[in-house]
Design a protein around this motif. Structure first.
Motif, PDB file in Angstrom:
ATOM      1  N   ARG A 126       0.949  22.258   5.470  1.00  0.00           N
ATOM      2  CA  ARG A 126       2.373  22.201   5.120  1.00  0.00           C
ATOM      3  C   ARG A 126       2.826  23.522   4.495  1.00  0.00           C
ATOM      4  N   GLN A 127       4.126  23.735   4.500  1.00  0.00           N
ATOM      5  CA  GLN A 127       4.694  24.957   3.959  1.00  0.00           C
ATOM      6  C   GLN A 127       5.196  24.769   2.530  1.00  0.00           C
ATOM      7  N   THR A 128       4.766  23.697   1.885  1.00  0.00           N
ATOM      8  CA  THR A 128       5.120  23.441   0.493  1.00  0.00           C
ATOM      9  C   THR A 128       3.836  23.319  -0.314  1.00  0.00           C
ATOM     10  N   THR A 129       3.972  23.303  -1.620  1.00  0.00           N
ATOM     11  CA  THR A 129       2.810  23.133  -2.491  1.00  0.00           C
ATOM     12  C   THR A 129       3.151  22.124  -3.583  1.00  0.00           C
ATOM     13  N   GLY A 130       2.112  21.598  -4.210  1.00  0.00           N
ATOM     14  CA  GLY A 130       2.297  20.669  -5.307  1.00  0.00           C
ATOM     15  C   GLY A 130       2.547  19.252  -4.834  1.00  0.00           C
ATOM     16  N   PRO A 131       2.594  18.304  -5.765  1.00  0.00           N
ATOM     17  CA  PRO A 131       2.838  16.900  -5.408  1.00  0.00           C
ATOM     18  C   PRO A 131       4.233  16.736  -4.809  1.00  0.00           C
ATOM     19  N   HIS A 132       4.299  15.970  -3.740  1.00  0.00           N
ATOM     20  CA  HIS A 132       5.584  15.787  -3.054  1.00  0.00           C
ATOM     21  C   HIS A 132       5.604  14.416  -2.392  1.00  0.00           C
ATOM     22  N   LEU A 133       6.674  13.685  -2.609  1.00  0.00           N
ATOM     23  CA  LEU A 133       6.857  12.373  -2.003  1.00  0.00           C
ATOM     24  C   LEU A 133       7.637  12.541  -0.707  1.00  0.00           C
ATOM     25  N   ALA A 134       7.074  12.092   0.413  1.00  0.00           N
ATOM     26  CA  ALA A 134       7.730  12.265   1.706  1.00  0.00           C
ATOM     27  C   ALA A 134       9.031  11.475   1.763  1.00  0.00           C
ATOM     28  N   GLY A 135      10.042  12.091   2.387  1.00  0.00           N
ATOM     29  CA  GLY A 135      11.336  11.447   2.551  1.00  0.00           C
ATOM     30  C   GLY A 135      11.930  11.772   3.896  1.00  0.00           C
ATOM     31  N   ALA A 136      13.091  11.201   4.183  1.00  0.00           N
ATOM     32  CA  ALA A 136      13.713  11.348   5.500  1.00  0.00           C
ATOM     33  C   ALA A 136      14.049  12.796   5.833  1.00  0.00           C
ATOM     34  N   ALA A 137      14.243  13.631   4.817  1.00  0.00           N
ATOM     35  CA  ALA A 137      14.594  15.029   5.055  1.00  0.00           C
ATOM     36  C   ALA A 137      13.372  15.895   5.349  1.00  0.00           C
ATOM     37  N   ASP A 138      12.178  15.321   5.258  1.00  0.00           N
ATOM     38  CA  ASP A 138      10.963  16.095   5.475  1.00  0.00           C
ATOM     39  C   ASP A 138      10.611  16.185   6.955  1.00  0.00           C
TER      40      ASP A 138
ATOM     41  N   PHE B 132       5.143   4.078   9.389  1.00  0.00           N
ATOM     42  CA  PHE B 132       5.283   2.962   8.452  1.00  0.00           C
ATOM     43  C   PHE B 132       6.643   2.927   7.756  1.00  0.00           C
ATOM     44  N   ALA B 133       7.616   3.631   8.311  1.00  0.00           N
ATOM     45  CA  ALA B 133       8.941   3.651   7.687  1.00  0.00           C
ATOM     46  C   ALA B 133       9.538   2.249   7.614  1.00  0.00           C
ATOM     47  N   ALA B 134       9.359   1.455   8.667  1.00  0.00           N
ATOM     48  CA  ALA B 134       9.950   0.116   8.682  1.00  0.00           C
ATOM     49  C   ALA B 134       9.335  -0.786   7.621  1.00  0.00           C
ATOM     50  N   GLN B 135       8.076  -0.536   7.255  1.00  0.00           N
ATOM     51  CA  GLN B 135       7.415  -1.341   6.220  1.00  0.00           C
ATOM     52  C   GLN B 135       7.550  -0.736   4.824  1.00  0.00           C
ATOM     53  N   ALA B 136       8.289   0.389   4.738  1.00  0.00           N
ATOM     54  CA  ALA B 136       8.545   1.055   3.455  1.00  0.00           C
ATOM     55  C   ALA B 136       7.252   1.409   2.727  1.00  0.00           C
ATOM     56  N   VAL B 137       6.269   1.927   3.460  1.00  0.00           N
ATOM     57  CA  VAL B 137       5.018   2.368   2.848  1.00  0.00           C
ATOM     58  C   VAL B 137       5.207   3.791   2.324  1.00  0.00           C
ATOM     59  N   PRO B 138       5.113   4.017   1.011  1.00  0.00           N
ATOM     60  CA  PRO B 138       5.291   5.373   0.485  1.00  0.00           C
ATOM     61  C   PRO B 138       4.156   6.291   0.925  1.00  0.00           C
ATOM     62  N   VAL B 139       4.514   7.550   1.167  1.00  0.00           N
ATOM     63  CA  VAL B 139       3.541   8.572   1.544  1.00  0.00           C
ATOM     64  C   VAL B 139       3.774   9.787   0.654  1.00  0.00           C
TER      65      VAL B 139
ATOM     66  N   PRO C  43       0.811  -1.220   0.000  1.00  0.00           N
ATOM     67  CA  PRO C  43       0.000   0.000   0.000  1.00  0.00           C
ATOM     68  C   PRO C  43       0.845   1.270   0.000  1.00  0.00           C
ATOM     69  N   ALA C  44       0.214   2.350  -0.425  1.00  0.00           N
ATOM     70  CA  ALA C  44       0.771   3.685  -0.322  1.00  0.00           C
ATOM     71  C   ALA C  44      -0.313   4.594   0.245  1.00  0.00           C
ATOM     72  N   ILE C  45       0.081   5.758   0.750  1.00  0.00           N
ATOM     73  CA  ILE C  45      -0.855   6.707   1.353  1.00  0.00           C
ATOM     74  C   ILE C  45      -0.724   8.043   0.639  1.00  0.00           C
ATOM     75  N   LEU C  46      -1.858   8.638   0.318  1.00  0.00           N
ATOM     76  CA  LEU C  46      -1.877   9.955  -0.316  1.00  0.00           C
ATOM     77  C   LEU C  46      -2.774  10.882   0.479  1.00  0.00           C
ATOM     78  N   SER C  47      -2.239  12.050   0.817  1.00  0.00           N
ATOM     79  CA  SER C  47      -2.967  13.046   1.588  1.00  0.00           C
ATOM     80  C   SER C  47      -2.817  14.401   0.912  1.00  0.00           C
ATOM     81  N   ARG C  48      -3.673  15.313   1.285  1.00  0.00           N
ATOM     82  CA  ARG C  48      -3.510  16.680   0.794  1.00  0.00           C
ATOM     83  C   ARG C  48      -2.274  17.327   1.406  1.00  0.00           C
ATOM     84  N   GLY C  49      -2.011  17.023   2.671  1.00  0.00           N
ATOM     85  CA  GLY C  49      -0.901  17.667   3.363  1.00  0.00           C
ATOM     86  C   GLY C  49      -1.299  19.011   3.938  1.00  0.00           C
ATOM     87  N   TYR C  50      -2.446  19.020   4.614  1.00  0.00           N
ATOM     88  CA  TYR C  50      -2.985  20.282   5.154  1.00  0.00           C
ATOM     89  C   TYR C  50      -1.990  20.925   6.120  1.00  0.00           C
TER      90      TYR C  50
END
Length: 355
Positions: free
Chosen positions: A81-93, A109-116, A72-79
């Protein structure tokens, strides 16, 4: 006075509801495009503004999908946040760059490598996820019930037991984002934050109130919160669980009352509750005000969602004792009766190509 205010606001609610009804009709009639994708989308949302328990229900669904062998993957609006547009979450976020709920999903879900991913336009977010993670077999859409530009394979509608949609009005007279008739798009309705001992008769009475708005045979399920043992906010902290007694509560969520009631049931006397708005960006002044009510040794409780916005080191600079005594309270969804068994078969199955 409240009755008079309601009567004054109702014409504006009817206007807003009419606009939303036209918008929904345009999607239903095919005049506005709703896109389906190669992988099934599982939408989780509500009719009402504010907290209905979306985050813990998304977590339950993702955990169940993982148990079933999905990717599975998770997609949210990201209410917020200080960024805009599509963005894939990463360790630097952080919660600042992706929003508090997506950051909670990412860390949990980092241990299960679920993309957000986050995106205001969910279609762009789905495309980003599938391009970056073609192994994805299902995408859970967080808070996308009114985002009809994408077409879920399963639409999960949440409504809070204490504030059900069938007793509410459309904005601004009430808190509904659209009329109660929007419940007809749901494939399953979950009544959330119920008392764990809610009787079958009480459940049947609530379901009967929902039936006029939902499609025939749509399941109406009931869930409660199950709280876990306190966890130190600082990962390095190794304190024993705090003893019952005086405590402080720090929240920036829509509905903190269930957590407060739980803490009081566990013997904690909430001497002060810093009850801040939903998605509040915590400031140094907030912790200064909190510290003014704190006594050495008292535990400070907060939520997992709030903890994502409390991780900035500068908030705790010069307050090591305060940080050391701050705990999060984990929360999980617990379905009443056979609710979980009814929901599981409704989830998208795995295709042969995903095996």
């Amino acid at each position: 006075m409240a009755r008079l205010l309601l009567l004054l606001l109702l014409p504006f609610s009817w206007l807003y509801a009419g606009v939303m009804a036209v918008r929904n009709w345009l999607y239903d009639a095919g005049w506005k495009k709703s896109v389906a994708f190669a992988v099934p989308l599982l939408g989780v949302g509500n009719l009402r503004v504010g907290g209905t328990g979306k985050t813990p229900h998304v977590i339950w669904l993702v955990e169940e999908l993982l148990r079933q062998g999905h990717r599975p993957a998770i997609l949210s609006r990201g209410y917020g946040r200080q960024t805009t547009g599509p963005h894939l979450a990463g360790a630097a976020d952080s919660a600042l760059t992706v929003g508090d709920e997506p950051w909670q999903y990412y860390t949990q879900f980092a241990a299960q490598a679920v993309p957000v991913a986050v995106a205001e336009k969910r279609g762009l977010g789905v495309a980003l996820l599938l391009e970056a993670h073609p192994e994805t077999t299902v995408i859970v859409l967080d808070d996308a019930y009114q985002h009809r530009a994408v077409r879920p394979a399963l639409n999960v509608l949440l409504t809070e037991y204490a504030r059900p949609f069938y007793e509410d009005h459309v904005l601004p007279a009430g808190r509904l984002r659209e009329s109660r008739r929007g419940a007809a798009r749901a494939d399953v309705v979950i009544v959330t934050k119920c008392p764990p001992d809610l009787s079958e008769a009480a459940q049947a009475a609530v379901a009967q109130r929902i039936r006029p708005y939902a499609r025939p045979a749509v399941p109406v399920l009931f869930s409660a919160y199950a709280y876990g043992a306190p966890r130190p906010l600082g990962q390095a902290a190794k304190l024993a669980p705090p003893a019952a007694g005086p405590a402080l509560l720090l929240t920036g969520i829509a509905q903190p009352q269930p957590l407060r009631e739980y803490l009081e049931s566990q013997g904690y006397n909430v001497a002060h509750h810093a009850n801040l708005p939903d998605h509040h960006a915590f400031l140094l002044a907030d912790l200064d005000a909190l510290q003014a009510h704190w006594q050495p040794g008292w535990p400070i409780f907060t939520t997992e969602k709030d903890a994502t916005r409390l991780q900035r080191p500068e908030l705790w600079a010069g307050r090591p004792a305060l940080a050391l005594h701050t705990y999060t309270i984990p929360v999980q969804v617990a379905f009443l009766g056979n609710g979980a068994d009814v929901l599981r078969p409704l989830l998208p199955g795995r295709s042969a190509s995903s095996c």
